[in-house]
Design a protein around this motif. Structure first.
Motif, PDB file in Angstrom:
ATOM      1  N   ALA A 163       0.969  -1.366   0.105  1.00  0.00           N
ATOM      2  CA  ALA A 163       0.146   0.096  -0.239  1.00  0.00           C
ATOM      3  C   ALA A 163       0.693   1.150   0.116  1.00  0.00           C
ATOM      4  CB  ALA A 163      -0.840   0.184   0.887  1.00  0.00           C
ATOM      5  N   CYS A 164       2.241   0.767   0.620  1.00  0.00           N
ATOM      6  CA  CYS A 164       2.907   1.795   0.599  1.00  0.00           C
ATOM      7  C   CYS A 164       3.283   2.470  -1.318  1.00  0.00           C
ATOM      8  CB  CYS A 164       4.093   1.757   0.969  1.00  0.00           C
ATOM      9  SG  CYS A 164       3.569   1.869   2.889  1.00  0.00           S
ATOM     10  N   LYS A 165       4.147   3.990  -1.212  1.00  0.00           N
ATOM     11  CA  LYS A 165       4.679   4.752  -2.254  1.00  0.00           C
ATOM     12  C   LYS A 165       6.049   3.602  -2.337  1.00  0.00           C
ATOM     13  CE  LYS A 165       4.942   8.378  -5.417  1.00  0.00           C
ATOM     14  NZ  LYS A 165       4.255   8.467  -6.670  1.00  0.00           N
ATOM     15  N   GLY A 166       6.771   2.847  -1.822  1.00  0.00           N
ATOM     16  CA  GLY A 166       7.991   2.689  -1.923  1.00  0.00           C
ATOM     17  C   GLY A 166       7.995   2.208  -0.407  1.00  0.00           C
ATOM     18  N   VAL A 167       9.975   1.367  -0.073  1.00  0.00           N
ATOM     19  CA  VAL A 167      10.209   0.652   0.706  1.00  0.00           C
ATOM     20  C   VAL A 167      11.942   1.137   1.147  1.00  0.00           C
ATOM     21  CG1 VAL A 167      10.045  -1.399   2.359  1.00  0.00           C
ATOM     22  CG2 VAL A 167       8.469  -0.767   0.858  1.00  0.00           C
ATOM     23  N   ILE A 168      12.109   2.066   2.088  1.00  0.00           N
ATOM     24  CA  ILE A 168      13.416   2.189   2.305  1.00  0.00           C
ATOM     25  C   ILE A 168      13.972   1.413   4.053  1.00  0.00           C
ATOM     26  CG2 ILE A 168      15.184   3.777   3.053  1.00  0.00           C
ATOM     27  CD1 ILE A 168      13.649   5.430   1.769  1.00  0.00           C
ATOM     28  N   CYS A 169      15.181   0.027   3.566  1.00  0.00           N
ATOM     29  CA  CYS A 169      15.037  -0.361   4.815  1.00  0.00           C
ATOM     30  C   CYS A 169      17.024  -0.164   4.903  1.00  0.00           C
ATOM     31  CB  CYS A 169      14.428  -1.717   4.846  1.00  0.00           C
ATOM     32  SG  CYS A 169      15.134  -2.603   4.185  1.00  0.00           S
ATOM     33  N   GLY A 170      17.577  -0.200   6.342  1.00  0.00           N
ATOM     34  CA  GLY A 170      18.717  -0.446   6.317  1.00  0.00           C
ATOM     35  C   GLY A 170      19.985   0.280   5.945  1.00  0.00           C
ATOM     36  N   PHE A 171      18.837   1.251   6.463  1.00  0.00           N
ATOM     37  CA  PHE A 171      20.228   2.127   6.854  1.00  0.00           C
ATOM     38  C   PHE A 171      20.613   2.980   7.893  1.00  0.00           C
ATOM     39  CE2 PHE A 171      18.964   1.825   1.984  1.00  0.00           C
ATOM     40  CZ  PHE A 171      20.026   1.886   1.000  1.00  0.00           C
ATOM     41  N   GLY A 172      20.238   2.166   8.629  1.00  0.00           N
ATOM     42  CA  GLY A 172      20.109   2.822  10.134  1.00  0.00           C
ATOM     43  C   GLY A 172      19.207   3.861  10.195  1.00  0.00           C
ATOM     44  N   MET A 173      19.976   5.238  10.850  1.00  0.00           N
ATOM     45  CA  MET A 173      18.199   6.522  11.209  1.00  0.00           C
ATOM     46  C   MET A 173      18.738   7.046   9.458  1.00  0.00           C
ATOM     47  SD  MET A 173      17.303   6.686  14.035  1.00  0.00           S
ATOM     48  CE  MET A 173      17.800   7.626  15.534  1.00  0.00           C
ATOM     49  N   ASN A 174      19.470   7.019   9.342  1.00  0.00           N
ATOM     50  CA  ASN A 174      19.183   7.356   7.704  1.00  0.00           C
ATOM     51  C   ASN A 174      18.454   7.226   6.644  1.00  0.00           C
ATOM     52  OD1 ASN A 174      21.556   9.302   6.166  1.00  0.00           O
ATOM     53  ND2 ASN A 174      22.594   8.278   4.905  1.00  0.00           N
ATOM     54  N   SER A 175      17.710   6.268   7.117  1.00  0.00           N
ATOM     55  CA  SER A 175      16.403   5.233   6.374  1.00  0.00           C
ATOM     56  C   SER A 175      15.401   6.219   6.305  1.00  0.00           C
ATOM     57  CB  SER A 175      16.293   4.165   6.879  1.00  0.00           C
ATOM     58  OG  SER A 175      16.727   3.137   6.770  1.00  0.00           O
ATOM     59  N   TYR A 176      15.490   7.800   7.496  1.00  0.00           N
ATOM     60  CA  TYR A 176      14.295   8.585   7.233  1.00  0.00           C
ATOM     61  C   TYR A 176      14.957   9.522   6.470  1.00  0.00           C
ATOM     62  CZ  TYR A 176      12.628   6.295  11.518  1.00  0.00           C
ATOM     63  OH  TYR A 176      12.684   5.225  12.133  1.00  0.00           O
ATOM     64  N   ARG A 177      15.789   9.544   6.766  1.00  0.00           N
ATOM     65  CA  ARG A 177      16.387  11.137   5.188  1.00  0.00           C
ATOM     66  C   ARG A 177      16.722  11.044   3.832  1.00  0.00           C
ATOM     67  NH1 ARG A 177      19.665  12.839   2.507  1.00  0.00           N
ATOM     68  NH2 ARG A 177      20.965  10.981   2.671  1.00  0.00           N
ATOM     69  N   LEU A 178      16.583   9.434   3.863  1.00  0.00           N
ATOM     70  CA  LEU A 178      16.442   8.941   2.563  1.00  0.00           C
ATOM     71  C   LEU A 178      14.999   9.009   2.153  1.00  0.00           C
ATOM     72  CD1 LEU A 178      18.905   5.990   2.687  1.00  0.00           C
ATOM     73  CD2 LEU A 178      19.315   8.322   1.611  1.00  0.00           C
ATOM     74  N   ALA A 179      14.101   8.702   3.282  1.00  0.00           N
ATOM     75  CA  ALA A 179      12.631   8.957   2.773  1.00  0.00           C
ATOM     76  C   ALA A 179      12.135  10.415   2.639  1.00  0.00           C
ATOM     77  CB  ALA A 179      12.173   7.627   4.069  1.00  0.00           C
ATOM     78  N   VAL A 180      12.577  11.128   3.388  1.00  0.00           N
ATOM     79  CA  VAL A 180      11.989  12.354   3.265  1.00  0.00           C
ATOM     80  C   VAL A 180      12.880  13.363   1.876  1.00  0.00           C
ATOM     81  CG1 VAL A 180      12.977  14.854   3.968  1.00  0.00           C
ATOM     82  CG2 VAL A 180      12.475  13.117   5.746  1.00  0.00           C
ATOM     83  N   GLU A 181      14.446  12.793   1.056  1.00  0.00           N
ATOM     84  CA  GLU A 181      14.539  12.863   0.040  1.00  0.00           C
ATOM     85  C   GLU A 181      13.357  12.300  -0.746  1.00  0.00           C
ATOM     86  OE1 GLU A 181      17.150  14.089  -1.563  1.00  0.00           O
ATOM     87  OE2 GLU A 181      17.291  15.007   0.168  1.00  0.00           O
TER      88      GLU A 181
END
Ligand code: DQA
Length: 138
Positions: free
Chosen positions: A116-134
């Protein structure tokens, strides 16, 4: 631009919880860095250990915000209610995980919300959140 970050169960314990997997930093500390990196973006943060409260928050912001960054914690692997909620919203939702769930126990390989999500980001530590913002900015 307005982005809502939502963290699910046990993510209030970041910094204390299994630091070998999730790191030493609290989310509140990380959030300061993230907000400083995106001064032009309003980044709101909400955490709850309760499934229904996560749904209430997503319904509250999900017709108005430019995107939601969701780490649903263990509800990722179980919650059809979250999947239905994500499908109902107008705002895109990016699923994130701090750890690489695919390198971990088999029960973490299945997500009930990815579809149901637009995309998935996992495995980059806290940086996962920044990549999602990007991703939402792009
Ligand atoms: C997590 C991974 C989930 O499997 C786990 O239940 C969590 C955290 C992560 O960010 O890596 O609580 O979502």
């Amino acid at each position: 631009m307005k982005i809502q970050i939502i963290n699910g169960p046990n993510l209030n314990l970041l910094g204390k919880r299994e630091p070998g997997i999730y790191g030493q930093q609290s989310f509140e500390d990380y959030l300061k860095t993230l907000r400083a990196q995106y001064p032009d973006v309003q980044i709101d943060y909400y955490q709850s250990n309760i499934e229904g409260e996560l749904i209430n928050k997503m319904q509250e912001v999900g017709f108005d915000y430019d995107g939601i960054v969701l780490n649903a914690g263990a509800y990722t692997h179980t919650s059809i209610a979250l999947q239905d909620c994500i499908r109902s919203l107008k705002s895109p939702v990016i699923e994130v995980h701090i750890s690489n769930v695919h390198q971990r126990e088999e029960f973490r390989h299945k997500s009930m919300i990815s579809c149901a999500c637009k995309g998935v980001i996992c495995g980059f530590g806290m940086n996962s959140y920044r990549l999602a913002v990007e991703a939402l900015k792009a």
